[in-house]
Write an enzyme that holds these catalytic residues in place. Structure first.
Site, short mmCIF file in Angstrom:
data_model
loop_
_atom_site.label_atom_id
_atom_site.label_comp_id
_atom_site.label_asym_id
_atom_site.label_seq_id
_atom_site.Cartn_x
_atom_site.Cartn_y
_atom_site.Cartn_z
N LYS A 297 0.97 -1.11 0.12
CA LYS A 297 0.12 -0.16 0.05
C LYS A 297 0.85 1.34 -0.10
CE LYS A 297 -4.08 1.57 2.32
NZ LYS A 297 -5.42 1.24 2.94
N GLU B 186 -19.44 -5.37 10.64
CA GLU B 186 -20.24 -4.61 11.21
C GLU B 186 -21.59 -5.62 11.93
OE1 GLU B 186 -19.11 -3.77 8.36
OE2 GLU B 186 -18.24 -1.78 8.69
N ARG C 197 -25.57 -2.06 7.60
CA ARG C 197 -25.50 -3.34 7.43
C ARG C 197 -25.83 -3.86 8.65
NH1 ARG C 197 -20.25 -4.64 3.96
NH2 ARG C 197 -21.24 -3.71 2.36
C1 LIG Z 1 -18.89 -1.48 5.19
C2 LIG Z 1 -17.65 -0.90 5.43
N1 LIG Z 1 -17.15 -0.89 6.61
C3 LIG Z 1 -15.91 0.12 6.51
C4 LIG Z 1 -15.28 0.78 5.55
C5 LIG Z 1 -14.35 1.67 5.72
N2 LIG Z 1 -13.20 1.35 4.86
C6 LIG Z 1 -12.79 2.01 3.77
S1 LIG Z 1 -11.37 1.16 2.98
C7 LIG Z 1 -11.12 0.11 4.44
C8 LIG Z 1 -9.99 -0.84 4.26
C9 LIG Z 1 -10.04 -1.66 3.36
O1 LIG Z 1 -9.10 -2.45 3.40
P1 LIG Z 1 -8.45 -3.31 2.34
O2 LIG Z 1 -9.74 -3.86 1.49
O3 LIG Z 1 -7.56 -4.28 2.52
O4 LIG Z 1 -7.93 -2.40 1.04
P2 LIG Z 1 -6.75 -1.42 1.24
O5 LIG Z 1 -7.00 -0.01 1.67
O6 LIG Z 1 -5.68 -2.16 1.95
O7 LIG Z 1 -6.18 -1.47 -0.34
C10 LIG Z 1 -12.11 0.42 5.33
C11 LIG Z 1 -12.30 -0.33 6.58
C12 LIG Z 1 -16.08 0.72 4.19
N3 LIG Z 1 -15.90 1.37 3.26
N4 LIG Z 1 -17.22 -0.09 4.27
#
Ligand SMILES: Cc1ncc(C[n+]2csc(CCOP(=O)(O)OP(=O)(O)O)c2C)c(N)n1
Length: 642
Positions: free
Chosen positions: A288, A377, A405
């Site tokens: 990342k 969630e 959710r």
């Molecule tokens: C239902 C939901 N919960 C929380 C989030 C907040 N959120 C946005 S990106 C993220 C992390 C995602 O991690 P990953 O899938 O590993 O992607 P990366 O950012 O590492 O590329 C979170 C928790 C969201 N978008 N949707």
């Protein structure tokens, strides 16, 4: 101002231009794309590290697949900047997340290349599977359907529900697991450990490499490809004996792990996978923030860093942000720790938002009593219910829009059992640049119909503290506290705790001409409006802060309806079913008669922009609120207001 692109990137106005490039040009294109994203993000804040990490993957996917005929879905969509830039939106990318500009997430109405709108995580595999099955029903046999999903998003229940279905659906589906080992904060849970094991296991990877060598020459086997793969898989299964693969157990063909920054290898692998039908998963390992050292080093900070100095990596605080009172989030985090120190029953829960919610303050100080449960969630809510059923008092912090959710869990596992969980709904109301997927507009409507919930919204930071204090003192039934994103209104907020009377609002101003009822921090805007009305128009508006949406302060409402027949309600929430609706229901149920006009969010999805721009659009930012109230006074109440 448009961002300047390198020569190669300037020539790519759509994936068909990309396909005209020679394979050896792809590395340079990736370099230019990465620079473009860095140049854009440092002056126009948005998500950052995630898009840098998938630059090579983005180029390779569009180089190999036939988008938009082939369907490409970006889970969450915060990593799709490169995709937007390569699919005809380069020259307007400087409008990203701005009012009436590009959305920060894929959006079906924005581009035919955005096969599915995202923003909330872990939807991509289900959506891609739906598309794949639709293609097979409608005879689009050669169409590919690709879900790109991060290791964080893979932790959600929905992802597993989709894998479970897809494994036996025999649909043409490719899941690309973008494994960078981090969500916004450090990724958590057993799946993360499994992915690390599988990435570092030497035996496993040697066998996989051997398979790849065979797959690499797939074309030479022609129609016998399938037989060759099956033979290799049988050999693999036998050789691995007990070292089973999670995804293969779910009947996916698992490929990888591969280096997600080697664009040549990625194009080769994806080309090979194109000829393999059925459900398959490609495990891609990326970093990342790749290519911008500050983002690689501080991945959480550079997830969505705001303005930053490109040369030094230093985050810049916008002048308008300086010297502001603290954010509600910080007040929540510090207060929870204070309360937890005094009350050993308090525990904290966040589904993957420790930094965003400030639960990280408690997690650092009391790691055994504060939990990041991953992007989960639904689990967070029922986990809280379990803890509460055994006498603990969970403070479960979830962003209002993500809480949607966990609706059934809130009803079935918490309310119906009458358990003392305190839900702290962060980012309630309009949130600004993240836009339609992230606004917390609906929680009052969908929660106030649930029996047994106590629902309150503080008007300022001190009130938030007092409500949190009161919720843990009461601890007999479920509570919801909703508060917005961003800065509060008080500088001097840290006062000794005071117990709040449950179900009691308060009168902030006397007034004989009309009554204004508000809930939450929008009451501070209303206060200024009332002062202005008095000064400029000699109109005296009484102002009431309802504070509790449930139970309603019936005594106060009776007083209001007894003394006023002109009432305006103001809320940072959808009008349908919101606080104003509750007031009108009360009026009807108690046979009062008044003209009640409501200000809040209309019955449509509000898009993105600054908080001010969006509140202005809905008519309740400071400036427009005065005009909106005056308009009602003139038009509906027949009073004169200039
Ligand atoms: C239902 C939901 N919960 C929380 C989030 C907040 N959120 C946005 S990106 C993220 C992390 C995602 O991690 P990953 O899938 O590993 O992607 P990366 O950012 O590492 O590329 C979170 C928790 C969201 N978008 N949707």
């Amino acid at each position: 101002m448009a961002i300047k692109a390198g020569n190669l990137l300037s020539s790519v106005n759509s994936p068909s231009d990309l396909k005209k490039l020679d394979q050896q040009d792809l590395e340079l294109l990736c370099e230019e794309l990465r620079q473009f994203i860095i140049d854009a993000a440092c002056i126009n804040p948005g998500h950052f590290g995630a898009s840098l990490g998938v630059v090579e993957l983005t180029v390779a996917l569009h180089y190999v697949f036939n988008t938009p005929i082939d369907k490409l879905i970006w889970d969450v969509g915060h990593q799709a900047y490169g995709h937007k830039i390569l699919t005809g939106r380069r020259d307007i990318f400087h409008t990203n997340r701005k009012y009436e500009g590009l959305s920060g997430f894929p959006k079906m109405t924005e581009s035919e290349y955005d096969a599915f709108g995202t923003g909330h995580s872990s939807t991509s595999i289900s959506a891609a599977l739906g598309m794949a099955i639709s293609s097979s029903i409608q005879g689009h046999k050669d169409r590919n359907h690709i879900a790109v999903i991060g290791d964080g998003s893979m932790t959600a229940g929905m992802s597993f529900e989709a894998l479970n279905h897809a494994g036996v659906a025999n649909a043409n589906l490719l899941v690309v697991l973008n494994d960078n080992g981090i969500a916004i904060d450090k990724n958590v849970g057993a799946l993360k450990e499994y992915l690390t094991d599988i990435t570092t296991s030497k035996t496993y990877n040697k066998l996989k490499n051997d398979i790849w060598n065979v797959l690499g020459s797939l074309s030479k086997y022609g129609p016998d490809t399938r037989v060759v793969i099956q033979k290799m898989e049988t050999a693999m299964k036998t050789a691995l004996l007990r070292q089973s693969n999670l995804f293969e157990s779910l009947k996916f063909r698992y490929f990888g792990p591969v280096d997600g920054h080697d664009v040549h290898h990625l194009t080769k692998v994806l080309t090979d996978l194109k000829s393999i039908k059925g459900p398959k998963l490609l495990h891609v390992v990326t970093v990342k923030g790749k290519g911008y050292p500050y983002a690689e080093k501080e991945q959480t900070k550079f997830h969505a860093p705001g303005f930053f100095n490109k040369k030094t990596g230093e985050l810049k605080i916008a002048p308008c942000e300086r010297n502001k009172p603290p954010k509600y989030q910080v007040v929540f985090g510090q207060t929870l720790l204070e309360l937890a120190k005094e009350n050993p029953k308090i525990v904290g829960i966040t589904p993957a938002m420790p930094t965003g919610s400030s639960l990280n303050i408690m997690m650092h100080a009391m790691p055994e009593r504060a939990f990041d449960v991953g992007i989960a969630e639904q689990h967070a809510v029922t986990f809280a219910a379990g803890l509460a059923s055994q006498g603990l008092i969970p403070f479960c912090n979830i962003y209002s829009s993500f809480f949607q959710r966990a609706y059934d869990q809130a009803i079935h596992d918490v309310a119906l059992q009458n358990l003392p969980v305190v839900f702290c709904l962060d980012r309630a109301g309009l949130v600004g640049e993240d836009g339609a997927t992230h606004h917390g507009n609906f929680d009052i409507s969908f929660l106030r119909c649930i029996p047994g919930f106590t629902i309150a919204a503080p008007m300022n930071e001190t009130e938030l503290r007092n409500l949190m204090f009161t919720a843990q003192l009461e601890a007999k039934s479920p509570w919801v506290l909703r508060y917005p994103r961003g800065n509060g209104v008080l500088r001097d907020w840290k006062k000794p705790f005071e117990k709040v009377k449950v179900g009691k609002g308060r009168k902030l101003l006397d007034g004989k001409d009309l009554a204004i009822i508000t809930i939450g921090p929008v009451g501070n805007n209303a206060l200024k409006v009332c002062q202005k009305l008095k000064k400029e128009n000699a109109i005296e508006a009484a102002l009431y802060d309802l504070r509790f949406i449930k139970p309603l302060d019936e005594e106060m409402l009776k007083e209001i309806f007894t003394h006023h027949d002109k009432i305006i309600t103001i809320e940072d929430h959808a009008l349908a079913g919101g606080m104003g609706s509750a007031v009108i229901e009360f009026m009807a149920d108690n046979d009062y008669h008044a003209k009640v006009k409501r200000l809040g969010i209309p019955d449509r999805f509000v898009q993105h922009g600054t908080l001010n721009e969006l509140q202005a659009e809905c008519g309740y930012d400071q400036e427009h609120l005065v005009q909106a109230v005056k308009k009602i006074i003139r038009k509906n109440f027949a009073l004169s207001a200039s």
